[in-house]
Design a protein around this motif. Structure first.
Motif, PDB file in Angstrom:
ATOM      1  N   ASP A 170       0.831  -1.211   0.000  1.00  0.00           N
ATOM      2  CA  ASP A 170       0.000   0.000   0.000  1.00  0.00           C
ATOM      3  C   ASP A 170       0.862   1.256   0.000  1.00  0.00           C
ATOM      4  O   ASP A 170       0.550   2.240  -0.695  1.00  0.00           O
ATOM      5  N   TYR A 171       1.940   1.251   0.785  1.00  0.00           N
ATOM      6  CA  TYR A 171       2.829   2.420   0.798  1.00  0.00           C
ATOM      7  C   TYR A 171       3.424   2.641  -0.590  1.00  0.00           C
ATOM      8  O   TYR A 171       3.449   3.772  -1.103  1.00  0.00           O
ATOM      9  N   ASP A 174       0.781   4.058  -2.915  1.00  0.00           N
ATOM     10  CA  ASP A 174       0.388   5.441  -2.626  1.00  0.00           C
ATOM     11  C   ASP A 174       1.508   6.438  -2.918  1.00  0.00           C
ATOM     12  O   ASP A 174       1.255   7.558  -3.358  1.00  0.00           O
ATOM     13  N   GLN A 175       2.760   6.052  -2.637  1.00  0.00           N
ATOM     14  CA  GLN A 175       3.879   6.993  -2.787  1.00  0.00           C
ATOM     15  C   GLN A 175       4.510   6.954  -4.174  1.00  0.00           C
ATOM     16  O   GLN A 175       5.317   7.820  -4.509  1.00  0.00           O
TER      17      GLN A 175
END
Length: 308
Positions: A170-171, A174-175
């Motif tokens: 997820d990180y 998102d990033q």
């Protein structure tokens, strides 16, 4: 007559600077440390330590007492090590110190087997980023990932730990993608403090991702792993820990992170003490048996991971 225990408490307070830090090392309350200091100062009729906003500071008299007390301490510890070295029994206490993650995921699970074969040996496992002194009997055995500064130690390399960059899917989603050539601008880093054993790996990560923002520094490898697993950013972790965390994925990097040797340390006066020798052998065998997990390839079998 001066009480040796009072001197011991005084030395610990002088070294660590605060009542709380000294009490933690001595496994007593802060009031006990303060009471022992007062007892020694009363016996000698002189002030040894001045309390300042930054902690306790030695007076001139305190410096002189410290030097003499350390000579007494060295002799007492040498005598204790000599007596311990003559103990032929396979029973008693063995203190083992190492980094938190090694303690929790490697050594602690293995000691059940040791207890089954040697029920009279009691292990005191001390996870501590600070390098406890084997000469001062703060521990009997140490596992470290960098060469010690202490003298009179027998040091043996028994294994190696691979590291990797980890983050949650997820990180990464998102990033955005990691652009190492551009220094990973816009990304977040979780790093180790400079005095920890993983400082080399953290320095490698901050150099590789030079435009990323450090959002968390910690002296705990376990805290770094859990922060990354919660989506906090990128962390350079031991592969046995990162691969064993289902919330994390290993991120390909243009260069491999520096690995770390596993060094087994014991004071030379204690290395032949039977109960200590048994624990040394057990730790060595454990590390050898886990070599494929401590130094995995890129395609590690998930079923072979160390349990989290």
């Amino acid at each position: 007559m001066v009480d040796w225990d009072d001197l011991r408490f005084f030395l610990t307070l002088a070294r660590h600077g605060t009542l709380s830090a000294a009490a933690k090392v001595l496994h007593v309350s802060q009031s006990t440390v303060g009471r022992r200091l007062n007892s020694l100062e009363a016996a000698l009729a002189v002030r040894l330590l001045n309390r300042t906003p930054d902690g306790y500071v030695l007076t001139l008299a305190g410096e002189e007492v410290r030097r003499k007390a350390e000579r007494l301490e060295a002799e007492a510890l040498a005598l204790e090590r000599d007596v311990t070295g003559r103990d032929t029994r396979l029973r008693g206490l063995v203190r083992v110190t190492c980094a938190e993650t090694l303690a929790a995921h490697i050594l602690a699970p293995s000691f059940a087997e040791l207890h089954a074969s040697h029920p009279d040996i009691m292990i005191e496992l001390i996870p501590n980023p600070r390098e406890l002194s084997l000469a001062m009997r703060e521990a009997d055995i140490a596992l470290r990932m960098r060469q010690p500064e202490q003298h009179d130690l027998v040091v043996r390399r028994i294994g190696n730990i691979a590291f990797g960059i980890y983050a949650t899917p997820d990180y990464l989603r998102d990033q955005g993608a990691l652009d190492f050539e551009a220094g990973c601008a816009g990304h977040h880093l979780i790093t180790q403090l400079d005095d920890t054993q993983e400082m080399t790996q953290s320095a490698w990560l901050t150099d590789l991702a030079s435009r990323a923002t450090v959002v968390l520094q910690t002296s705990s490898h376990e805290a770094a792993a859990l922060a990354a697993a919660s989506g906090g950013g990128l962390a350079c972790l031991a592969c046995f820990r990162g691969d064993g965390e289902p919330r994390l994925t290993r991120v390909p990097a243009p260069t491999a992170p520096p690995s770390a040797d596993i060094l087994l340390l014991v004071h030379r006066d204690n290395r032949d003490t039977p109960r200590i020798r048994v624990v040394l052998t057990h730790i060595t065998d454990t590390i050898h048996e886990l070599a494929a997990i401590l130094q995995p390839g890129d395609g590690i079998d998930p079923s072979a991971r160390v349990a989290s």
